[in-house]
Design an enzyme around this catalytic site. Sequence first.
Site, PDB file in Angstrom:
ATOM      1  CD  GLU A  74      66.867  68.881  21.417  1.00 40.34           C
ATOM      2  OE1 GLU A  74      66.254  67.797  21.356  1.00 40.34           O
ATOM      3  OE2 GLU A  74      66.502  69.901  20.795  1.00 40.34           O
ATOM      4  CD1 TRP A 107      62.747  70.309  22.802  1.00 39.85           C
ATOM      5  CD2 TRP A 107      60.627  69.602  22.706  1.00 39.85           C
ATOM      6  NE1 TRP A 107      62.057  71.145  21.947  1.00 39.85           N
ATOM      7  CE2 TRP A 107      60.764  70.731  21.869  1.00 39.85           C
ATOM      8  CE3 TRP A 107      59.387  68.980  22.808  1.00 39.85           C
ATOM      9  CZ2 TRP A 107      59.686  71.251  21.136  1.00 39.85           C
ATOM     10  CZ3 TRP A 107      58.324  69.493  22.076  1.00 39.85           C
ATOM     11  CH2 TRP A 107      58.468  70.615  21.264  1.00 39.85           C
ATOM     12  CG  ASN A 119      65.251  63.923  17.266  1.00 41.25           C
ATOM     13  OD1 ASN A 119      64.346  63.209  17.693  1.00 41.25           O
ATOM     14  ND2 ASN A 119      65.080  65.217  17.049  1.00 41.25           N
ATOM     15  CD1 TRP A 142      56.648  57.401  17.899  1.00 39.40           C
ATOM     16  CD2 TRP A 142      55.713  57.437  15.869  1.00 39.40           C
ATOM     17  NE1 TRP A 142      57.415  56.612  17.076  1.00 39.40           N
ATOM     18  CE2 TRP A 142      56.862  56.611  15.830  1.00 39.40           C
ATOM     19  CE3 TRP A 142      54.962  57.608  14.713  1.00 39.40           C
ATOM     20  CZ2 TRP A 142      57.272  55.963  14.659  1.00 39.40           C
ATOM     21  CZ3 TRP A 142      55.362  56.948  13.550  1.00 39.40           C
ATOM     22  CH2 TRP A 142      56.504  56.152  13.529  1.00 39.40           C
ATOM     23  CD1 TRP A 202      43.935  56.469  11.587  1.00 39.26           C
ATOM     24  CD2 TRP A 202      45.738  57.254  10.525  1.00 39.26           C
ATOM     25  NE1 TRP A 202      44.554  57.350  12.429  1.00 39.26           N
ATOM     26  CE2 TRP A 202      45.669  57.861  11.807  1.00 39.26           C
ATOM     27  CE3 TRP A 202      46.788  57.606   9.677  1.00 39.26           C
ATOM     28  CZ2 TRP A 202      46.615  58.774  12.254  1.00 39.26           C
ATOM     29  CZ3 TRP A 202      47.731  58.522  10.120  1.00 39.26           C
ATOM     30  CH2 TRP A 202      47.637  59.093  11.386  1.00 39.26           C
TER      31      TRP A 202
END
Length: 461
Positions: free
Chosen positions: A272, A275, A339, A380, A303
């Site tokens: 982690e 990341w 998370n 994201w 979109w």
Amino acid sequence: MAVTLVWFRDDLRISDNPALAAAADSGDDVVACYVLDEDTEGIRPLGGASKWWLHHSLAALSASLTDLGIPLVLRRGAAADVVPRVVAESSAHAVAWNRRYGLAERTTDAALKASLADQGVEATSYQANLMYEPWEVTSGTGGAYKVFTPFWRACLASRTPRKPLPAPDSLHGPQLPSDDLDALGLLPSPDWAQGLRDTWTPGEAGAHARLDDFLDRARGYKDNRNLPGVKGTSMLSPHLRFGEISPFEVWHAAQDSRDPSTAEDIRVFGSELGWREFSWQLLYFHPELATVNYRPEFNAFTWETSTRSELEAWQRGQTGYPLIDAGMRQMWEIGWMHNRVRMATASFLIKNLMIDWRVGEKWFWDCLVDADAASNAASWQWVAGSGADASPYFRIFNPVLQSKKFDPDGKYLVRFVPELADADNVHEPWKGAAPGYPEPVVDLKESRERALSAYKALSES
């Protein structure tokens, strides 16, 4: 006495702070300065929750430096203007800082280093906030890694992260005028931060207490980190974001704590941290990560235009889907979200509501105390499918299945959506009585099919 100016940025600590350690070891007088820079082009202003954190982190750093013998000088303005002024005021012959990795920050630092050199002032930068700097670990072709696993494997194979540096025993230096911390306007008005105060202790001491607490309960982390209803994660992210603790300190404390019963848990925890390193490498090589698709083919994605009411329902935690609403309300209350739930809430916005991932990235940036320029944007884009090593476009988190699997007794759901306490079905409240809880804003099956159709069209274009 010669003076070295230490310019604090995202490294608000005295332990394992290479710039501060170098200044202390030099024997110079030391001036410690923090500049609230919201005027430099490209520097992203902090969101409201992060500003709250910064206020208290600066207060903690100021107290620590005072204990060592020097004050913290606070200034506001463009760093390119403010830092040379502080150099002149203090007659500093040297400036020390720890490196930053965003493009605007790097550009500012390089220009300052050159400008100071022209004045005969030496500026030296240090590695402090990443264990592996973005240019250190490259792929077989010499470029940046696009996939996490080989990136992290290469990092670990390259070298062991250095040992943390101790804090200075004492410092000495002149007094300089300082802006008042309250005058920086970082605290919210009206005050909405009670939940943050109840949850967090910003500052270096709070960071180490949080780390110690996590290591005491690290056994089972591999599985518990996915369960939002239990205390299974470290919650170190805001402390790392503001540099109140270094990744080197976290890494070595975790490695030193491991035993046969926690070896796999510590390995997963280390990944982690990996990341976080990977995200910063992505931002370093793709500076517009928060606004531009990492994978350019996604520029052609169309979109859907969801209604304003649907977006507001997501922002307020009123979508009618308990896991989504619990996560959004948790973030609103304490400035942080589990998370597993972050992935679900992001997937819901992007794929069920078909709203551009950038809208969600901006909302999280404003609401999270751990809003990190690299991790927030990279995460994201990962969910959207437009990022590096991204979740496949067809992976759409089903919030009902997610809550049933990871919060089966509804403990997390009811904690943040208390009106569900009397619901007949806490995971699917529309199937029974749920007084005061809204109906779903979209149908999961229909919205999933709409998203898959749009992603399929993109892949075929």
